[in-house]
Scaffold this motif. Sequence first.
Motif, PDB file in Angstrom:
ATOM      1  N   ALA A  29       0.843  -1.200   0.000  1.00  0.00           N
ATOM      2  CA  ALA A  29       0.000   0.000   0.000  1.00  0.00           C
ATOM      3  C   ALA A  29       0.879   1.251   0.000  1.00  0.00           C
ATOM      4  N   PRO A  30       0.401   2.343  -0.574  1.00  0.00           N
ATOM      5  CA  PRO A  30       1.162   3.604  -0.524  1.00  0.00           C
ATOM      6  C   PRO A  30       1.504   3.986   0.913  1.00  0.00           C
ATOM      7  N   LEU A  31       2.670   4.580   1.100  1.00  0.00           N
ATOM      8  CA  LEU A  31       3.170   4.856   2.442  1.00  0.00           C
ATOM      9  C   LEU A  31       2.287   5.833   3.212  1.00  0.00           C
ATOM     10  N   ASP A  32       1.555   6.698   2.514  1.00  0.00           N
ATOM     11  CA  ASP A  32       0.731   7.689   3.209  1.00  0.00           C
ATOM     12  C   ASP A  32      -0.687   7.189   3.477  1.00  0.00           C
ATOM     13  N   THR A  33      -0.934   5.888   3.299  1.00  0.00           N
ATOM     14  CA  THR A  33      -2.273   5.335   3.528  1.00  0.00           C
ATOM     15  C   THR A  33      -2.611   5.328   5.009  1.00  0.00           C
ATOM     16  N   ASP A  34      -3.754   5.881   5.365  1.00  0.00           N
ATOM     17  CA  ASP A  34      -4.234   5.862   6.753  1.00  0.00           C
ATOM     18  C   ASP A  34      -5.118   4.651   7.042  1.00  0.00           C
TER      19      ASP A  34
END
Length: 275
Positions: A29-34
Amino acid sequence: MNILLAQLPIADAQVEINLSNMLSMIRNAPLDTDLIVFPETTLSGFPTREEIGTTGLMTRSKPIRLIQEAARKSNTAIAFGFCEQADGRAYNTALLVDGSGRIALKYRKTHLWPDTDWGVFEAGSQYAVCEIASLRVGMLICYDIEFPETARALALLDADLILVLDGNMDPYGPVHRRAVITRATENQCFAVLVNRIGEGRGLSFPGESIAVDPFGNVLVESTDGHPVGVTLDRRRIEESRKSYRYLRDRRAAPLGVERTSSEDGVANTVSVIPG
């Protein structure tokens, strides 16, 4: 809040396969995914009654602990579904694990679908919300979204975001697309629906995952079968409620029913607002 709508194929009654696919999705998943949202019964698929013994999981089962650990390592909240075994019963359950790996919310599907749920799962009876990345989040599962009362129950708990973990099959995909847009609009909150894709149990699952803002605008939807990301700005909630608020302005306190008869003798039922 940055959300990944993680629609993916699911192998019915094959926990290890589904767990492997989920962990891979979490790692990549993208690193900035919350928050990562998976479909209905992500871990178990739709088991038969006979498969509950080998497919059903308790909340302390190893596969769930591995997902909690993945959430902690990535500092990402994860919503997913599974066949839960508890007190000698089985439930179609969704868990929301926060970025520390803690189970923040558990929801048991309240409206059971005849083809996949009846005779396998017991119905749940409670709604709840928790806070993730500064938004109050509640969950529904598949058929639940077709009933206005479910989303309204979460709205009454001050939900900012309703997650719908979906296992909706052809030809009913458009039904849930329309429903989730309506629920977001009438409750002035965000709504995110994530459906499974592929084949299973003789059914075809189209994906068609979607995110909707409090005005009912579609923010993103997946049309190619791949996961898709979306960013939610809570200011949209405040904007949607600035001039009017449905929860404040509604006259729903409890409806009385008055029965009348027309001149030709045909009975009519009329709902009236007391007072």
